[in-house]
Design a protein around this motif. Structure first.
Motif, PDB file in Angstrom:
ATOM      1  N   TYR A  78      59.277  43.002  58.905  1.00  0.00           N
ATOM      2  CA  TYR A  78      60.413  42.585  58.093  1.00  0.00           C
ATOM      3  C   TYR A  78      61.610  42.311  59.000  1.00  0.00           C
ATOM      4  O   TYR A  78      61.988  43.160  59.819  1.00  0.00           O
ATOM      5  N   ALA A  79      62.190  41.114  58.905  1.00  0.00           N
ATOM      6  CA  ALA A  79      63.381  40.732  59.658  1.00  0.00           C
ATOM      7  C   ALA A  79      64.615  41.070  58.827  1.00  0.00           C
ATOM      8  O   ALA A  79      64.775  40.580  57.702  1.00  0.00           O
ATOM      9  N   SER A 114      71.441  40.563  63.053  1.00  0.00           N
ATOM     10  CA  SER A 114      70.788  39.451  63.733  1.00  0.00           C
ATOM     11  C   SER A 114      69.855  39.963  64.830  1.00  0.00           C
ATOM     12  O   SER A 114      70.233  40.809  65.646  1.00  0.00           O
ATOM     13  N   GLY A 115      68.614  39.464  64.848  1.00  0.00           N
ATOM     14  CA  GLY A 115      67.654  39.819  65.884  1.00  0.00           C
ATOM     15  C   GLY A 115      66.888  41.094  65.657  1.00  0.00           C
ATOM     16  O   GLY A 115      66.081  41.481  66.518  1.00  0.00           O
ATOM     17  N   ALA A 129      71.520  38.039  72.642  1.00  0.00           N
ATOM     18  CA  ALA A 129      72.493  37.731  73.693  1.00  0.00           C
ATOM     19  C   ALA A 129      72.234  38.504  74.976  1.00  0.00           C
ATOM     20  O   ALA A 129      73.104  39.217  75.481  1.00  0.00           O
ATOM     21  N   GLY A 130      71.020  38.386  75.522  1.00  0.00           N
ATOM     22  CA  GLY A 130      70.708  39.035  76.784  1.00  0.00           C
ATOM     23  C   GLY A 130      70.291  40.477  76.687  1.00  0.00           C
ATOM     24  O   GLY A 130      69.957  41.092  77.704  1.00  0.00           O
ATOM     25  N   TRP A 131      70.283  41.052  75.500  1.00  0.00           N
ATOM     26  CA  TRP A 131      69.848  42.426  75.285  1.00  0.00           C
ATOM     27  C   TRP A 131      68.503  42.427  74.557  1.00  0.00           C
ATOM     28  O   TRP A 131      68.202  41.546  73.757  1.00  0.00           O
ATOM     29  N   ASN A 132      67.685  43.436  74.820  1.00  0.00           N
ATOM     30  CA  ASN A 132      66.481  43.668  74.024  1.00  0.00           C
ATOM     31  C   ASN A 132      66.210  45.161  73.974  1.00  0.00           C
ATOM     32  O   ASN A 132      66.468  45.900  74.941  1.00  0.00           O
TER      33      ASN A 132
END
Length: 548
Positions: A353-354, A359-360, A395-398
């Motif tokens: 589920y998104a 966001s993300g 934005a560059g994070w995970n």
């Protein structure tokens, strides 16, 4: 474009115009030399590595040429030389790959390492030999291949390098189109074990059972069909094979798969029944294995998806054990022996589920149950598992976290069971100078991950393991790369002994012009296993590579 391809793949390219106005692309070759020293402390039976200084040479050549008539010719060759027996256990030289051939609009031929992909029950395996294919008319294909199934070119030339039987074979396939939606095909295979199987059996201390074929032949027929949302494929086969001095055996095989892809819903179902004595030369199936399955993937909403999988399988395979693999560091726990015959029933369901408000961010969940039993009633296992997780990227994070629970109960003759929990975590950050109008010229990535396992055996014994890994990677286009990996693992085994591991790997690569590169590397690994032993390995070396 070619410069970025060369940096990403390590191949140097050149575009040339030929005399007839066509384009020829030649990926010339590469040569690398490694000089390194290794220091090993600990029991020698734990690892094939030995202390000392070593050298390793790698050579790669890949030439491809096209002409205005649509023909492509290639010549690929790769080889290695080393005095380190842990790197090349079969000797000081090894042929990595060898292939020469040509492909055109109506034909293809190749010699050397050739992929033969006829069908699931026919042959679907890499072969060291020859391949020839030709189109007859607009929709009929004839394919022929002959060669041998061998682990390596060295095993093909010298029996002392083999750990598997060498098998010579020849195969033919005829395929023809049936309108725009279907294709029918037929295959014929003949195969025979080569060399001296008695010597092979003596080397590894076992004799082949009556299920191991030494020669035989098989024939199959099948179809592939797709129309709109529907698709189907099927194949039937019959084989006869015989061991030296024994009566021949016959068996059959059947494979059927169907599918439907609709608006947000995909359905799959199939039945595979391969006889215990069906002689196989394909890597896509195994003799004595049968399975019936159904699978559904449903996109409930734009952000929510569900998957359901049901399977019933049976294993009638009865084969002698393969030679044991080399001991690894750290030692790999021995796996349970494969049952001589048994059945497995399983059901699995998963969901994703998104989250719209973040966001993300995506949430996942899964659950399943399986039951496996052997015909001799020595084992009757039931496994329940389930877990949840979350993944986020922006934005560059995970980042990701997860939890998985497993419970196993064995109601067989030797009753037992275990339960465990696994917790995972990952956090990463990427920095670069990339912009919307240009690609990045430099990039730096940091990644931290953790895996925590808690296992409880039936007798109350606890087996816990905590593993942490930290990775740094940097790159600057046209200059080089830098990477550092740090890791640690701590826990205990089933006997209560402490088990600790630490490892480090540092690598730096620098481009010396357009075609030459230099890499320095250092690796260190340590293993402590209670009062049983301690092991340490250190390696440092330099690599010089050149593209020509």
């Amino acid at each position: 474009m070619l410069d970025r391809f060369a940096q990403a793949t390590g191949q140097v390219g050149r575009i040339e115009a030929d005399g007839e106005g066509g384009v020829r692309i030649t990926w010339e070759g590469a040569l690398s030399v490694d000089l390194y020293r290794r220091r090993v402390e600990g029991p020698p039976l734990l690892t094939p590595y030995r202390s000392g200084g070593y050298a390793q040479f790698e050579f790669e050549s890949d030439r491809r040429e096209s002409d205005p008539h649509g023909r492509v010719r290639w010549l690929r060759f790769g080889a290695a030389l080393s005095d380190d027996t842990a790197v090349l256990p079969t000797g000081q030289g090894k042929v990595r790959h060898l292939s020469v051939g040509e492909a055109g609009p109506q034909h293809r031929w190749a010699v050397g390492d050739v992929p033969v992909e006829h069908s699931a029950l026919g042959i679907y395996s890499p072969v060291r030999g020859v391949l020839a294919e030709a189109m007859i008319g607009a929709s009929t294909l004839v394919s022929f291949s002959a060669g041998t199934l061998a682990e390596s070119w060295e095993a093909l030339a010298d029996e002392s390098h083999r750990t598997l039987r060498r098998r010579d074979l020849a195969t033919v396939m005829l395929a023809t189109g049936l309108g725009n939606d279907a294709q029918a095909f037929a295959t014929v295979q003949a195969f025979a074990d080569a060399g001296d199987p008695g010597r092979f059996d003596d080397r590894f201390g076992w004799a082949p059972s009556d299920e191991v074929p030494t020669s035989g032949r098989s024939a199959t027929a099948g179809f592939r069909w797709r129309h709109g949302a529907w698709s189907a494929q099927g194949e039937v086969g019959a084989s006869r094979w015989r061991e030296d001095g024994a009566a021949s055996r016959q068996d059959q095989a059947l494979v059927v798969d169907v599918g439907w892809d609709g608006n947000g819903l995909s359905l799959r179902a199939g039945h595979h029944a391969i006889g215990r004595y069906f002689g196989m030369v394909s890597s896509l199936a195994a003799s004595g294995v049968g399975e019936t399955y159904a699978n559904a993937s449903w996109t409930v909403t734009e952000r929510w998806g569900l998957t359901l999988d049901l399977r019933r399988s049976r294993n009638d395979l009865s084969r002698p054990p393969v030679p044991p693999p080399p001991i690894t560091v750290p030692p790999t726990a021995p796996s349970a022996p494969t049952p001589v015959a048994g059945r497995v029933d399983s059901v699995q369901v998963s969901s994703r589920y998104a989250v719209a408000s973040v966001s993300g961010l995506a949430l996942t969940a899964n659950a399943g149950r399986s039951r496996s039993a052997t015909d001799d009633a020595l084992s009757d296992q039931r496994t329940d598992q389930g877990g949840v997780g979350a993944q986020w990227a922006q934005a560059g994070w995970n980042a990701a976290v997860g939890w998985q629970h497993t419970r196993l109960a064995d109601g067989g003759v030797v009753a037992g069971g275990q339960r465990g929990n696994a917790y995972t975590m990952n956090l990463g950050r990427t920095l670069s100078d990339a912009r919307a109008d240009r690609a990045a010229s430099w990039q730096w990535t940091t990644q931290l991950s953790a895996n925590l396992r808690r296992q409880r055996l039936s007798g109350g014994t606890r087996v816990d393991t905590d593993t942490w890994t930290l990775v740094f990677q940097g790159e600057r286009v046209g200059w080089g790369q830098l990477g550092l990996t740090l890791g640690t693992s701590r826990g205990n085994d089933a006997l209560g002994s402490d088990v600790r591991m630490e490892w480090m790997q540092l690598e730096g690569a620098r481009a010396l012009g357009e075609r030459t590169g230099l890499k320095l590397y250092v690796r260190d690994g340590r293993l402590h296993h209670g009062a049983l032993y301690e092991y340490q390995e250190q390696l440092y070396g330099v690599q010089l590579s050149h593209r020509f």
